[in-house]
Design a protein around this motif. Structure first.
Motif, PDB file in Angstrom:
ATOM      1  N   LEU A 134       0.831  -1.215   0.000  1.00  0.00           N
ATOM      2  CA  LEU A 134       0.000   0.000   0.000  1.00  0.00           C
ATOM      3  C   LEU A 134       0.859   1.256   0.000  1.00  0.00           C
ATOM      4  O   LEU A 134       0.481   2.280  -0.557  1.00  0.00           O
ATOM      5  N   GLU A 135       2.047   1.140   0.618  1.00  0.00           N
ATOM      6  CA  GLU A 135       2.880   2.332   0.852  1.00  0.00           C
ATOM      7  C   GLU A 135       3.459   2.882  -0.447  1.00  0.00           C
ATOM      8  O   GLU A 135       3.612   4.094  -0.602  1.00  0.00           O
ATOM      9  N   ASP A 136       3.811   1.996  -1.386  1.00  0.00           N
ATOM     10  CA  ASP A 136       4.500   2.434  -2.599  1.00  0.00           C
ATOM     11  C   ASP A 136       3.498   2.661  -3.724  1.00  0.00           C
ATOM     12  O   ASP A 136       3.145   1.765  -4.478  1.00  0.00           O
ATOM     13  N   LYS A 137       3.047   3.914  -3.851  1.00  0.00           N
ATOM     14  CA  LYS A 137       1.987   4.237  -4.824  1.00  0.00           C
ATOM     15  C   LYS A 137       2.467   4.082  -6.267  1.00  0.00           C
ATOM     16  O   LYS A 137       1.655   4.008  -7.183  1.00  0.00           O
ATOM     17  N   ASN A 138       3.786   4.061  -6.468  1.00  0.00           N
ATOM     18  CA  ASN A 138       4.291   3.951  -7.842  1.00  0.00           C
ATOM     19  C   ASN A 138       4.431   2.514  -8.314  1.00  0.00           C
ATOM     20  O   ASN A 138       4.654   2.271  -9.500  1.00  0.00           O
ATOM     21  N   ALA A 139       4.326   1.553  -7.397  1.00  0.00           N
ATOM     22  CA  ALA A 139       4.486   0.145  -7.798  1.00  0.00           C
ATOM     23  C   ALA A 139       3.279  -0.293  -8.628  1.00  0.00           C
ATOM     24  O   ALA A 139       2.125  -0.002  -8.281  1.00  0.00           O
ATOM     25  N   LEU A 140       3.540  -0.946  -9.755  1.00  0.00           N
ATOM     26  CA  LEU A 140       2.467  -1.422 -10.647  1.00  0.00           C
ATOM     27  C   LEU A 140       2.784  -2.841 -11.091  1.00  0.00           C
ATOM     28  O   LEU A 140       3.958  -3.214 -11.195  1.00  0.00           O
ATOM     29  N   PHE A 141       1.763  -3.620 -11.405  1.00  0.00           N
ATOM     30  CA  PHE A 141       1.981  -4.916 -12.045  1.00  0.00           C
ATOM     31  C   PHE A 141       2.320  -4.683 -13.518  1.00  0.00           C
ATOM     32  O   PHE A 141       1.561  -4.004 -14.234  1.00  0.00           O
ATOM     33  N   THR A 142       3.430  -5.233 -13.974  1.00  0.00           N
ATOM     34  CA  THR A 142       3.691  -5.274 -15.417  1.00  0.00           C
ATOM     35  C   THR A 142       3.565  -6.726 -15.859  1.00  0.00           C
ATOM     36  O   THR A 142       3.435  -7.623 -15.024  1.00  0.00           O
ATOM     37  N   GLU A 143       3.662  -6.956 -17.149  1.00  0.00           N
ATOM     38  CA  GLU A 143       3.556  -8.328 -17.661  1.00  0.00           C
ATOM     39  C   GLU A 143       4.741  -9.173 -17.191  1.00  0.00           C
ATOM     40  O   GLU A 143       4.693 -10.398 -17.264  1.00  0.00           O
ATOM     41  N   GLU A 144       5.812  -8.523 -16.716  1.00  0.00           N
ATOM     42  CA  GLU A 144       6.998  -9.272 -16.245  1.00  0.00           C
ATOM     43  C   GLU A 144       6.948  -9.555 -14.741  1.00  0.00           C
ATOM     44  O   GLU A 144       7.806 -10.261 -14.214  1.00  0.00           O
ATOM     45  N   THR A 145       5.968  -8.988 -14.043  1.00  0.00           N
ATOM     46  CA  THR A 145       5.859  -9.252 -12.603  1.00  0.00           C
ATOM     47  C   THR A 145       5.665 -10.757 -12.381  1.00  0.00           C
ATOM     48  O   THR A 145       4.845 -11.377 -13.059  1.00  0.00           O
ATOM     49  N   PRO A 146       6.433 -11.355 -11.457  1.00  0.00           N
ATOM     50  CA  PRO A 146       6.266 -12.793 -11.212  1.00  0.00           C
ATOM     51  C   PRO A 146       4.853 -13.129 -10.720  1.00  0.00           C
ATOM     52  O   PRO A 146       4.231 -12.310 -10.040  1.00  0.00           O
ATOM     53  N   LEU A 147       4.383 -14.318 -11.066  1.00  0.00           N
ATOM     54  CA  LEU A 147       3.067 -14.753 -10.576  1.00  0.00           C
ATOM     55  C   LEU A 147       3.234 -15.219  -9.133  1.00  0.00           C
ATOM     56  O   LEU A 147       4.023 -16.120  -8.863  1.00  0.00           O
ATOM     57  N   GLN A 148       2.517 -14.567  -8.227  1.00  0.00           N
ATOM     58  CA  GLN A 148       2.626 -14.914  -6.797  1.00  0.00           C
ATOM     59  C   GLN A 148       1.228 -14.938  -6.209  1.00  0.00           C
ATOM     60  O   GLN A 148       0.832 -14.038  -5.457  1.00  0.00           O
ATOM     61  N   THR A 149       0.493 -15.965  -6.555  1.00  0.00           N
ATOM     62  CA  THR A 149      -0.930 -15.989  -6.203  1.00  0.00           C
ATOM     63  C   THR A 149      -1.131 -16.172  -4.707  1.00  0.00           C
ATOM     64  O   THR A 149      -0.394 -16.896  -4.050  1.00  0.00           O
TER      65      THR A 149
END
Ligand SMILES: NC(=O)c1ccc[n+]([C@@H]2O[C@H](COP(=O)([O-])OP(=O)(O)OC[C@H]3O[C@@H](n4cnc5c(N)ncnc54)[C@H](O)[C@@H]3O)[C@@H](O)[C@H]2O)c1
Length: 338
Positions: A134-149
């Motif tokens: 929640l703290e890092d407002k700039n963090a976004l999911f990209t297509e390269e983000t690992p899958l961590q269900t």
């Protein structure tokens, strides 16, 4: 073009089927759906009788029926799924079975029918990426983000997602995957938060808000999502994944306040309930790839207008959601919220 849409009787599927018939005049659509609790052909009553539309009641795990239906089809858009996180917490079995195994059965049937050259679009979810801080407002999911269900629902969707990827790499199948944020709009089954809250308020009941309401979701109008899926079907690069989002992040508390304000209520209508186990904190999407490569961006998701229109739809279609909310849904609601 003849497209087979799995899950075409669900919330997103009905919108997608309607969009194809409206916006692609030469196309035919077969809606292949098992009609589980969330599938509702009533949502498609306006297109009954359209000669470019047909319905097959079928399960994506039914290889024999798929072998009969798929030979005349040019492309598959696979949307059928068990879709509700809370239900997956109560019982994950049907999720693994429909979402992971069902996708594998469908991929095999598609390959038997046509080899590897015809397109298969898999409608996945941003939830396969897990959660952002929640703290890092700039963090976004990209297509390269690992899958961590984190939920059984997202794990079962990731199972299908990875199976699709594997069939591209192993067999060379023409597949494309979309990973989309939370959808809203008309005809959504009222277990999901927006129709649940709106219909509760229309019934004079409070809205059950999980935890402290600070969890953040990105909201996308269902028609924007359907347009993105159509774009990917027509123009997406084989083997690629495309994120789809609305640039519309809201905490659940903000969402609740917006709904309360549109409907003329105050905070006294909020009932804070025990948080969902494993509740992901924040989903936020970098959807720049689909814009850059395919030219898609959302045009119908802007708030508050899109939310106001959605609230109006449920207000004007009480008989629809009263029918949908009766019966088996009632006992689910009581188990969930007391
Ligand atoms: N709703 C969202 O916010 C959202 C966001 C991202 C991705 N998605 C994905 O989009 C797809 C559609 O979601 P939705 O919200 O319309 O769900 P939904 O629950 O409204 O509809 C699902 C449909 O799939 C059908 N179905 C379920 N299991 C089946 C099976 N084994 N065989 C054949 N049909 C079956 C149901 O009868 C229903 O018509 C899902 O794959 C979901 O994971 C949804």
């Amino acid at each position: 073009m003849h497209v087979l849409v799995t899950g075409g009787a669900g919330f997103i599927g009905t919108s997608f089927v309607r969009m194809i018939l409206r916006d692609r005049p030469g196309w035919r659509v077969t809606n292949y759906d098992a009609l589980t609790y969330s599938g509702n052909l009533e949502n498609l009553s306006e297109i009954e009788g359209n000669e470019r539309y047909s319905f097959v009641k079928g399960d994506v795990r039914d290889a024999q029926l798929l072998d009969e239906v798929l030979p005349g089809v040019d492309a598959v858009v696979h949307m059928a799924a068990e879709s509700h996180v809370d239900r997956s917490i109560m019982d994950s079995g049907p999720f693994v079975d429909s979402n992971t195994r069902g996708t594998q059965v469908l991929l095999d049937a598609w390959r038997r029918a046509h080899g590897v050259d015809r397109r298969f679009v898999y409608v996945s979810t941003d939830e396969v990426y897990g959660t952002l801080p929640l703290e890092d407002k700039n963090a976004l999911f990209t297509e390269e983000t690992p899958l961590q269900t984190n939920s059984p629902y997202s794990a079962s969707k990731a199972g299908g997602d990875l199976m699709v990827r594997a069939y591209h790499h192993t067999h060379g199948m023409d597949v494309v995957t979309t990973r989309c944020s939370n959808n809203f709009g008309p005809w959504q089954f009222p277990e999901k938060v927006i129709p649940l809250f709106v219909t509760n308020l229309l019934d004079g009941k409070k809205v059950p808000l999980y935890g402290d309401g600070r969890n953040v979701r990105d909201w996308l109008h269902v028609e924007d999502h359907c347009e993105a899926v159509l774009t990917v079907l027509e123009k997406g690069r084989s083997g690629e994944v495309y994120n789809v989002g609305g640039n519309n992040e809201r905490s659940n508390l903000e969402l609740t306040h917006s709904i309360l304000s549109i409907m003329g209520h105050g905070d006294e209508m909020i009932e804070y309930v025990k948080d969902r186990p494993g509740h992901d904190l924040r989903y936020a999407i970098d959807a720049s790839k689909i814009k850059r490569e395919l030219g898609w961006e959302p045009t119908r998701s802007a708030w508050p207008g899109a939310l106001e229109d959605t609230v109006s739809w449920y207000t004007e279609n009480r008989s629809w959601w009263e029918r949908v909310r009766s019966g088996a849904y009632q006992s689910y609601y009581e188990t969930q919220y007391g």
